[in-house]
Each structure stands twice: as structure tokens, then as C-alpha cells.
Design a protein around this motif. Structure first.
Motif, short mmCIF file in Angstrom:
data_model
loop_
_atom_site.label_atom_id
_atom_site.label_comp_id
_atom_site.label_asym_id
_atom_site.label_seq_id
_atom_site.Cartn_x
_atom_site.Cartn_y
_atom_site.Cartn_z
N LEU A 31 -14.69 23.50 34.78
CA LEU A 31 -15.19 23.52 33.34
C LEU A 31 -15.30 24.70 32.85
N LEU A 32 -15.48 25.81 33.42
CA LEU A 32 -15.62 27.26 33.07
C LEU A 32 -14.39 27.60 33.10
N GLY A 33 -13.36 27.16 33.73
CA GLY A 33 -11.90 27.80 33.70
C GLY A 33 -11.30 27.12 32.37
N LEU A 34 -11.69 25.89 32.20
CA LEU A 34 -11.02 25.35 30.83
C LEU A 34 -11.57 26.11 29.75
N GLY A 35 -12.94 26.38 29.74
CA GLY A 35 -13.45 27.04 28.63
C GLY A 35 -13.00 28.37 28.39
N SER A 36 -12.62 29.14 29.34
CA SER A 36 -12.18 30.41 29.24
C SER A 36 -10.81 30.52 28.76
N TRP A 37 -10.02 29.34 29.33
CA TRP A 37 -8.63 29.27 28.92
C TRP A 37 -8.68 28.94 27.23
N GLN A 38 -9.43 28.30 27.06
CA GLN A 38 -9.38 27.82 25.55
C GLN A 38 -9.91 29.02 24.64
N VAL A 39 -10.99 30.10 25.27
CA VAL A 39 -11.19 31.26 24.58
C VAL A 39 -9.83 32.27 24.58
N ASP A 40 -9.12 32.20 25.74
CA ASP A 40 -7.81 33.00 25.42
C ASP A 40 -6.77 32.30 24.52
N ARG A 41 -6.68 31.09 24.48
CA ARG A 41 -5.90 30.23 23.42
C ARG A 41 -6.20 30.67 22.04
N LEU A 42 -7.79 30.77 21.91
CA LEU A 42 -8.41 31.28 20.47
C LEU A 42 -7.77 32.56 20.13
N PHE A 43 -7.88 33.45 20.91
CA PHE A 43 -7.61 34.69 20.38
C PHE A 43 -5.80 34.69 20.17
N TRP A 44 -5.15 34.05 20.96
CA TRP A 44 -3.74 34.03 20.94
C TRP A 44 -3.33 33.48 19.63
N LYS A 45 -3.96 32.21 19.43
CA LYS A 45 -3.75 31.61 17.92
C LYS A 45 -4.02 32.41 16.95
N GLN A 46 -5.09 33.19 16.66
CA GLN A 46 -5.63 34.09 15.66
C GLN A 46 -4.35 35.17 15.45
N ASN A 47 -3.86 35.75 16.58
CA ASN A 47 -2.96 36.61 16.43
C ASN A 47 -1.68 36.24 15.93
N LEU A 48 -1.32 34.97 16.29
CA LEU A 48 -0.33 34.23 15.65
C LEU A 48 -0.43 33.91 14.32
N ILE A 49 -1.41 33.67 13.82
CA ILE A 49 -1.76 33.27 12.21
C ILE A 49 -1.66 34.49 11.70
N GLU A 50 -2.19 35.61 12.04
CA GLU A 50 -2.01 36.72 11.44
C GLU A 50 -0.74 37.35 11.23
N ASN A 51 -0.09 37.46 12.38
CA ASN A 51 1.26 37.87 12.24
C ASN A 51 2.16 37.13 11.28
N ARG A 52 2.12 35.67 11.33
CA ARG A 52 2.87 34.88 10.21
C ARG A 52 2.61 35.22 9.18
N GLN A 53 1.27 35.34 8.72
CA GLN A 53 0.85 35.42 7.20
C GLN A 53 1.21 36.79 6.94
N ALA A 54 1.12 38.05 7.66
CA ALA A 54 1.68 39.34 7.49
C ALA A 54 3.17 39.19 7.19
N GLN A 55 3.94 38.66 8.02
CA GLN A 55 5.38 38.43 7.57
C GLN A 55 5.68 37.85 6.43
N ALA A 56 4.97 36.72 6.24
CA ALA A 56 5.44 35.81 5.08
C ALA A 56 5.07 36.51 3.72
N GLN A 57 3.83 37.68 3.70
CA GLN A 57 3.46 38.19 2.57
C GLN A 57 4.36 39.51 2.17
N MET A 58 5.35 39.78 3.16
CA MET A 58 5.79 41.23 2.98
C MET A 58 7.00 40.88 2.02
#
Length: 243
Positions: free
Chosen positions: A23-50
Motif C-alpha cells: 500500500l505504501l509502495g503504491l502511494g509513493s508510486w502515485q506521488v512520483d506519477r503526480l510530479f511527472w504528470k505536472q511536469n508533462l502538462i507544464e511542458n506541453r502548455q509552454a510549448q503550445a504557447q510559444m
């Protein structure tokens, strides 16, 4: 005063310990995915707005160019439309329309013009979409991805494409590619309203925080239940055992 009134059995400790680690491992994995998804969204938004650039030609693929705002000029080869199948929009089944855009030198850039309902597959049902003459179109650069194992094979004879294969699509169109990228158009207004552009997923769902909270909550619940169970008098536990 000891936390536990009775000593857990070895089997109980192993079972609870393994469950807690999972359970703790799954929770930590989702935290990693959270930061990965945030960076992905920010990068896409930045690229699309250039500021848009012309679709790069005669170049190798640069992964950092994905979702970069871009434009292209040319003439649509309407008789070479490609249908990217099994695409839905708001619960409605349809396809995405990919049309080669011919350049002055005769080479082509593949353009994903947007979503079309299945009932409008026949070009005669949407004559306004068959734009003639030179056009300038804008959107974001997309990189062809490898075929997913669960995707069917493309069928050029039936004009049924399940993933974008720029080389195969260009070959089927009888033309040479001008760019290894394809352009996915924005939601600019088009004659007749079809295709519906803006299908590129710049904004992505990000529910990983909720998932992480769920897994960590289950881990906490397991700990509380484990402690409460072993704080009960031994006689109560014996009564729980079926005769």
C-alpha cells in the motif's frame, strides 16, 4: 502501557507487513506519477504557447519539439485523405482526418485536421471540408509514436489507420515526406464546421494526488485495524473464532 495487549502471530505479522509495504509502495508510486504528470502538462502548455514556427523540414526528430506551436502552408491533397480510426469525442464515435499538405516542391506534410463523426466519412457528405487552393494552417507539432501492442495493424487498402505512421502514409499518398513531424491543427473555425480541430491533448487529467491519498489512507486504515484488533482482550478474539 504497551500499545498491543496481545502478541500478533507470525502469519499475522507477515500478512500485515506485506500488505502495508504494498500500500505504501503504491502511494509513493502515485506521488512520483503526480510530479511527472505536472511536469508533462507544464511542458506541453509552454510549448503550445510559444510563438509558432514553420513545421521543420529536412531534419531528424527532436523529442523536445513535441507540442511546439507551428504552422504550415500548402495545398491539401483531398483525394488522399487518411482516416485515423476509433477516435471518440464526447462519447461519439468517429475518426480523425489526416490530409497531406503539398508543398511547392511536391513533398508533403501530414496534417491531422481534427475529428469527424463516423457518418461523415464519405467526403461527399462534407463538401465544405474539401478546401481547394493554398492554405496556411496552425496547430502543434506531433511526433509519430511506436505502435502499441494492443493496436490493430494499419490497413491502407481500406483506409483504416489506427496509429500515425508518417512514412507509410506518405508512401500510400504517392508522395515524399517534407517533415518527420505531423501537424495537429488547433480549433480555428473551418468551413462547414468539420473537421473539429483542437484534438491535441495539451491539458491532461491529473488524478494522481487522489490515488496517492487513497493508497495512503488504506495503509493507515490497516495500521489502525491491526492495533485495535491486538488491543482487544484475548477472550473477545476467541469468541470471534467459529466453533
Amino acid at each position: 502501557m504497551p500499545l498491543l495487549k496481545t502478541r500478533p502471530s507470525l502469519a499475522m505479522k507477515i500478512s500485515a507487513g506485506l500488505s502495508l509495504v504494498i500500500l505504501l509502495g503504491l502511494g509513493s508510486w502515485q506521488v512520483d506519477r503526480l510530479f511527472w504528470k505536472q511536469n508533462l502538462i507544464e511542458n506541453r502548455q509552454a510549448q503550445a504557447q510559444m510563438a509558432p514556427i514553420a513545421v521543420p523540414t529536412d531534419t531528424t526528430v527532436d523529442p523536445g519539439m513535441a507540442f511546439r506551436a507551428a504552422y504550415a502552408e500548402g495545398v491539401y491533397l483531398n483525394d488522399q485523405e487518411k482516416y485515423l480510426m476509433a477516435r471518440t469525442r464526447r462519447g461519439n464515435v468517429g475518426f480523425q482526418l489526416i490530409t497531406p499538405l503539398e508543398q511547392e516542391d511536391g513533398r508533403i506534410i501530414l496534417v491531422n485536421r481534427g475529428w469527424v463523426p463516423q457518418d461523415y466519412r464519405d467526403p461527399e457528405t462534407r463538401p465544405e471540408s474539401l478546401i481547394e487552393g493554398p492554405v496556411q494552417v496552425s496547430g502543434v507539432l506531433r511526433l509519430p509514436r511506436e505502435k502499441h501492442w494492443a493496436q490493430p495493424e494499419n490497413d491502407a487498402l481500406r483506409n483504416q489507420w489506427f496509429y500515425v505512421d508518417v512514412d507509410h502514409m506518405a508512401e500510400d499518398s504517392g508522395a515524399e515526406l517534407a517533415s518527420p513531424y505531423y501537424l495537429e491543427l488547433d480549433d480555428s473555425e473551418v468551413p462547414g464546421g468539420l473537421p473539429i480541430g483542437g484534438q491535441a491533448k495539451v491539458e491532461l487529467p491529473n488524478n494522481h494526488l487522489q490515488y496517492a491519498i487513497t493508497w495512503y489512507s488504506l495503509a493507515l486504515t490497516l495500521i489502525v485495524m491491526f492495533v485495535l484488533y491486538h488491543r482487544r482482550p484475548s477472550g473477545d478474539k476467541e469468541n470471534d473464532t467459529p466453533s
